[in-house]
Enzyme design. Structure first.
Site, short mmCIF file in Angstrom:
data_model
loop_
_atom_site.label_atom_id
_atom_site.label_comp_id
_atom_site.label_asym_id
_atom_site.label_seq_id
_atom_site.Cartn_x
_atom_site.Cartn_y
_atom_site.Cartn_z
N ASP A 368 66.62 -51.94 -70.88
CA ASP A 368 65.34 -51.71 -70.19
C ASP A 368 64.34 -52.79 -70.59
OD1 ASP A 368 62.82 -50.00 -69.33
OD2 ASP A 368 64.56 -48.94 -68.54
N TRP A 479 64.81 -51.72 -60.75
CA TRP A 479 63.65 -52.45 -60.19
C TRP A 479 62.41 -51.58 -60.37
CZ3 TRP A 479 64.02 -56.95 -56.73
CH2 TRP A 479 62.79 -57.32 -56.17
N ASP A 480 61.64 -51.91 -61.39
CA ASP A 480 60.51 -51.06 -61.75
C ASP A 480 59.21 -51.59 -61.13
OD1 ASP A 480 59.09 -49.07 -63.04
OD2 ASP A 480 59.76 -49.60 -65.06
N MET A 481 58.15 -50.79 -61.19
CA MET A 481 56.84 -51.17 -60.61
C MET A 481 55.82 -50.24 -61.23
SD MET A 481 54.47 -50.77 -57.99
CE MET A 481 53.68 -51.82 -56.82
N ASN A 482 55.01 -50.77 -62.17
CA ASN A 482 54.25 -49.86 -63.03
C ASN A 482 52.74 -49.83 -62.84
OD1 ASN A 482 56.19 -48.39 -64.65
ND2 ASN A 482 56.84 -50.42 -65.27
N ASP A 550 59.54 -40.24 -64.83
CA ASP A 550 59.59 -40.58 -66.26
C ASP A 550 59.66 -39.32 -67.10
OD1 ASP A 550 59.63 -43.28 -66.16
OD2 ASP A 550 57.49 -43.56 -66.45
#
Ligand code: DGJ
Length: 732
Positions: A368, A479-482, A550
């Site tokens: 991660d 593919w994250d987007m925070n 999460d």
């Protein structure tokens, strides 16, 4: 059998596949009148002329001396602004003259087999032309020289209608489009309730059901993404509709940006629903001879309650929205190091995790956040997509080879859409992020959003990510987007184009993901946005699974997964077993419950396996064996919600194989009860006369018995909080 019939004389259009019907008609003054959406009508003869009588203060047409026909009341398929319909407009445009008055009337239709692609917008696709039919209805605004195409597709084997709109500027001057709904529908008076999926980070898609009152109710996102707060979905149901019976209408927008679902119960209690890109902050400049295509909406109907509606959504999403080659494949059981290490890891630690995981039978290791640039905290390095050899001396390649040697796949985390101020990328390209010159941009998680409307940014992202994927034997990408979008302003676009930026962002995001996923078809992609902040059908078109939340606490997950399942199938929901006390809410739940809940999705672990006790390892080995044996059923069987955690002290769901020979029931109790009521559990969807053996209870019952008499599952109610059990039923 043709799916669309047109009565040319009465100008009636009837879309039907024998299970659902959608009917509309060209009414007086060439207005497009909505007649019906619901259970299939075998033959519609056109008896439902909209009632003619005078309504004071309603608008009329010239020549209508009796004043009995008005746009103000007519049930319509799409509504113009400023010409006599005062309800929510489907379209808002400003002409060169400054006028916003528009007036669309029916002109002609086109019909064809199959369905057009809306690329790069994600859409419901067809495998061949014979499985669906499309009708395009063209409406014209003569004075403003605008042509509007409303597209309707019906499938032979899926109970959905796909709708979208396309506007063409046939005039000589540019116009501004401030709103163009993907669809609008007017339903006749009937008592209805609405269901939507509000939430927040760590608490996504909580089912809310309420009466619909007069006036306007809006569900939306202005956050640049679909959001944790509202999914682009709404259901309309009768007050008596339950999970298992009653009419349920579902509407889902296939889009990953700002969206709006607006409901209006009008003065005569007719209900209008419009859905599409959120008009707030949106403004598209449409040049002469150019077209604007909206995202698509899926409409579905079931008379078998909310489960029927959900199954329709699950079928279409699983079979005709997700494109990935992994969509029907056995998804690997993964372990992710985020909650095990956060940013605090080195090569040795990762290898230890891989060693233990491989022995347990886990199939994929996911590295991660924290492997790139100088990323040891969330303050730095987003955008620097190159390896950190100080942290990982043998690089990603060394680690992926290590995992592969142990028989495991290797996956990697990215957050492509972001930039940290402390990064090489920012130092080299301080113009790449969203900000308005002279105004301090807003931070969130200490990061800014990249201006994806800039082609240089897109090229940079493609090249840097592609290089990492190509060179390091990567099998999986998260593919994250925070954060959400703020300061949405592009330095490269003209002043008057700034209202286009958030939509251009989404379109270019799709283009980028499309290019990367096509270039790397073997890689399994999982979407994520701080958990489930971008859980939508648009992302699923490109990536077959999404990290659901999460919040990995099993009890919180009951509601999150139950709510998510209203629309999305289990095969799309990433679900992991994490350590206790849970990192998000501190709750301690049994390992068995954590696994039982997570197994109803794409299963994995998110904990430090080197800290497990021997007993826990034994239990986990068993869980992994179980999931490997049943994952096809758990992911791709028919998912049925039996009992809601929103209403009860327990949550029960069930999956049944297509041939009804196998069924798994997951029963999760929430709080323990010393004197529990003796409830019986009734299963659904089994073969009536078949006999099923349940090894957990060591009983054999007929399908009839299980469905009608039901089962007592008393023993787990008083064994402690948060107990759960899985029951298998196999046809013998
Ligand atoms: C948010 C994600 O939802 C988490 O799973 C994790 O990947 C973190 N981001 C990493 O920053």
């Amino acid at each position: 059998m043709s799916l669309i019939s047109v009565d040319e004389k009465k100008s009636i259009f009837h879309l039907s596949n024998g299970k659902i019907s959608y009917i509309f008609q060209v009414e007086e003054q060439n207005l497009l009148h909505h007649i019906y959406f619901g259970k299939a009508i075998s033959d519609y003869h056109g008896g439902l002329t909209y009632p003619r009588f005078e309504r004071s203060f309603s608008t009329n047409f010239k020549g209508d001396k009796n004043r009995v026909y008005s746009r103000d009341t007519l049930l319509q398929e799409y509504s113009s602004l400023g010409s006599g319909d005062f309800r929510i407009p489907s379209i808002e445009i400003v002409m060169d003259s400054g006028s916003s008055v528009c007036d669309f009337r029916y002109k002609y239709y086109k019909m064809f087999s199959g369905k057009k692609k809306l690329h790069p917008l994600p859409h419901v696709w067809t495998e061949n032309d014979s499985e669906a039919e499309t009708i395009e209805i063209y409406l014209e605004d003569v004075a403003n020289k605008l042509l509007l195409c409303l597209s309707y597709t019906i499938y032979r084997d899926y109970d959905i209608i796909a709708r979208s709109a396309r506007l063409e500027n046939q005039g000589k001057s540019e116009i501004q489009v401030n709103k163009l709904a993907s669809m609008s529908i007017d339903l006749p008076f009937e008592k209805r309730e609405m269901i939507h999926l509000p939430g927040s980070w760590g608490n996504e898609r909580q089912i809310e059901r309420k009466e619909i009152h007069r006036g306007i109710q809006i569900i939306d996102s202005k956050r640049g993404t679909t959001s944790h707060q509202e999914n682009p979905f709404i259901a309309l149901v009768e007050p008596s509709t339950t999970e298992h019976q009653g009419k349920a209408y579902g509407f889902l927008l296939i889009y990953s940006g700002n969206h709006e679902e607006a409901l209006e119960l009008d003065q005569y209690e007719q209900l209008r629903l419009t859905m599409g890109i959120n008009p707030s902050g949106f403004q598209w400049n449409l040049k002469p001879n150019k077209q604007f295509q909206t995202p698509e909406v899926i409409l579905t109907f079931s008379e078998n309650g909310l489960n029927g509606m959900s199954q329709n959504f699950h079928n279409i999403i699983q079979n005709r929205i997700i494109r990935s080659k992994h969509k029907n494949a056995e998804r690997p059981i993964l372990i992710n190091n985020w909650e095990a290490t956060y940013f605090n890891f080195n090569e040795e630690k990762i290898k230890e995790i891989i060693d233990v995981s491989a022995k347990l039978g886990i199939e994929l290791f996911v590295l991660d956040d924290g492997w790139f640039g100088k990323r040891d905290s969330d303050q730095t390095s987003l955008g620097d997509w190159y390896e950190n050899f100080e942290k990982l001396p043998n690089g990603l390649r060394g680690l992926s080879e290590y995992a592969h040697d142990k028989g495991m796949k290797f996956g990697l985390w990215f957050e492509p859409e972001m930039i940290s101020e402390r990064s090489k990328l920012f130092a080299e390209h301080p113009d790449y992020y969203f900000h308005v010159p002279g105004i301090e941009a807003t931070l969130s998680r200490s990061q800014y959003v990249l201006d994806l409307s800039n082609e240089d940014v897109l090229n940079y992202l493609f090249d840097s990510i592609h290089k990492i994927l190509k060179g390091n034997n990567i099998d999986y990408v998260k593919w994250d987007m925070n954060r959400y979008l703020t300061d949405v302003f592009s330095l490269l676009l003209k002043n008057k184009q700034q209202g286009e930026v958030s939509h251009r962002y989404v379109i270019n995001l799709y283009r980028l993901i499309d290019k990367l996923t096509k270039q790397h078809p073997d890689i399994l992609f999982e979407a994520c946005s701080g958990g489930g902040g971008r859980f939508d059908a648009g992302m699923l078109y490109y990536m077959p699974q999404i990290w659901t939340s999460d919040n990995s606490d099993a009890v919180a997950r009951l509601k999150i997964q139950y709510g998510t399942s209203l629309v999305y199938p289990p095969s799309t929901m990433g679900a992991h077993v994490s350590a206790v006390p849970n990192h998000q809410n501190g709750r301690i739940t049994p390992l068995m419950t954590r696994a039982n809940v997570a197994m109803s999705g794409v299963f994995g672990y998110e904990l430090d396996p080197t800290l497990l006790t021997i007993e826990e390892k034994v239990q986990i080995e068993e869980q992994i064996k179980f999931y490997k044996k049943y994952r096809n059923l758990l992911l791709y069987g028919t998912f049925i919600r039996l009992s809601s955690p929103f209403e009860n002290n327990h949550c029960v769901w069930q999956v049944v194989s297509d041939d009804k020979s196998e069924c798994i029931v997951t029963y999760s109790n929430i709080l323990s009860h010393a004197a529990p009521p003796l409830e019986r559990l009734h299963l659904i969807g089994l073969e009536k006369e078949a006999h099923y053996y349940c090894p957990e209870m060591n009983i054999t019952c007929s399908g009839d018995e299980l469905m009608n008499i039901g089962l007592y599952i008393f023993p787990i109610f008083n064994q402690g909080d948060f107990e759960s059990r899985v029951f298998r039923f196999t046809k013998i």
